[in-house]
Scaffold this active site. Sequence first.
Site, PDB file in Angstrom:
ATOM      1  N   SER A  90       0.828  -1.108  -0.177  1.00 48.11           N
ATOM      2  CA  SER A  90      -0.060   0.046   0.035  1.00 48.11           C
ATOM      3  C   SER A  90       0.994   1.249  -0.108  1.00 48.11           C
ATOM      4  O   SER A  90       1.651   1.786  -1.063  1.00 48.11           O
ATOM      5  CB  SER A  90      -0.957   0.008   1.040  1.00 48.11           C
ATOM      6  OG  SER A  90      -2.054   0.887   0.823  1.00 48.11           O
ATOM      7  N   ARG A 115      -1.708  12.482  -0.606  1.00 52.09           N
ATOM      8  CA  ARG A 115      -2.308  10.970  -0.761  1.00 52.09           C
ATOM      9  C   ARG A 115      -3.255  10.873   0.735  1.00 52.09           C
ATOM     10  O   ARG A 115      -4.307  10.289   0.881  1.00 52.09           O
ATOM     11  CB  ARG A 115      -1.507   9.797  -0.841  1.00 52.09           C
ATOM     12  CG  ARG A 115      -2.070   8.373  -1.066  1.00 52.09           C
ATOM     13  CD  ARG A 115      -0.956   7.437  -1.300  1.00 52.09           C
ATOM     14  NE  ARG A 115      -1.586   6.076  -1.605  1.00 52.09           N
ATOM     15  CZ  ARG A 115      -1.701   5.033  -0.381  1.00 52.09           C
ATOM     16  NH1 ARG A 115      -1.340   5.461   0.546  1.00 52.09           N
ATOM     17  NH2 ARG A 115      -1.977   4.020  -0.707  1.00 52.09           N
ATOM     18  N   GLN A 245      -4.420   1.958  -7.208  1.00 51.50           N
ATOM     19  CA  GLN A 245      -3.964   1.282  -5.952  1.00 51.50           C
ATOM     20  C   GLN A 245      -4.771   1.833  -4.612  1.00 51.50           C
ATOM     21  O   GLN A 245      -5.287   0.946  -3.677  1.00 51.50           O
ATOM     22  CB  GLN A 245      -2.438   1.565  -5.670  1.00 51.50           C
ATOM     23  CG  GLN A 245      -2.040   0.820  -4.532  1.00 51.50           C
ATOM     24  CD  GLN A 245      -1.206   1.395  -3.710  1.00 51.50           C
ATOM     25  OE1 GLN A 245      -1.604   2.738  -3.254  1.00 51.50           O
ATOM     26  NE2 GLN A 245       0.257   1.039  -3.201  1.00 51.50           N
TER      27      GLN A 245
END
Length: 305
Positions: A90, A115, A245
Amino acid sequence: MGKIAFVFPGQGAQYVGMGKDFYEAFSECREVFEVASEASGLDIAGLCFEENEKIHQTEYTQICMLAAEMAVLRAVKKNGIASDVNAGLSLGEYGALVASEAMGLMDACKVVRQRGILMQEAVPTGGAMAAVMAMDAAVIEKICEETKGIVSIANYNCPGQIVITGEEAAVDAACEALKEAGAKRTIRLKVSGPFHSQMLAGAGEKLSEVLRDVELKELTTPYLTNVTADYVRTTEGIKELLCRQVSSSVRWQQSVERMIADGVDTFVEMGPGKTLSGFMRKISRDVKMYNIENMADYEKVMSVL
């Protein structure tokens, strides 16, 4: 001689004090924290080393984890150790990107800071995650598909440990169905949202705007992406994979199995905790697995590599 893989953990392994050994020992590692602070507008050393609650909040956790991991990477590279392939779980995939020199440290820190913010802001009400113990992945996939609402696999961590994610009611219903189908147990995770589910697709879309101006460079070493568990050898498609992702399953077990099949026999986990080392014990005991999170670990591992 086999191949070496550098691997980087994800969110959840953070703790106050991570990376401090390296910050104090090497000027190159202090520089990592300085770059992370400049990129984020935060005091990253302060967040990592001094008691605070922010370190466990997604928007701060991610940049702090990356800084701690990159400090370890700098120390290892300073000692002349190189990898044949890289991978990260991750958030840790950004560590792999830097290790492969596809993304510079400053850019990686800027992207990861955003992010974290985007994922924190995108967390919808009514989301949940749960670990499913001792059940075949195919059965879990089938039950998730048959469950009403949004629920899917977030992480393929290792044999016997898979994490599901999605709407709270759907996750609860899937857990009940999984226990009836023979799962040893299901454990609700203490997380702030349904990470790696389609409920966070919007955060991935916004991340594409952050990545638009980031310059990627030709990779010096391949890395494996969480989305497909396949190698990335060129810059083509990297940004799209990083956006996907956020809401895709993390195929960690498949990534590790792929590396082993291709001759990797030594894995070095860089950064806080021993999460990936724990997964490896269940994936394969036929490879060497080292963890470096402090100077004692560093000195021990450098003496054998």
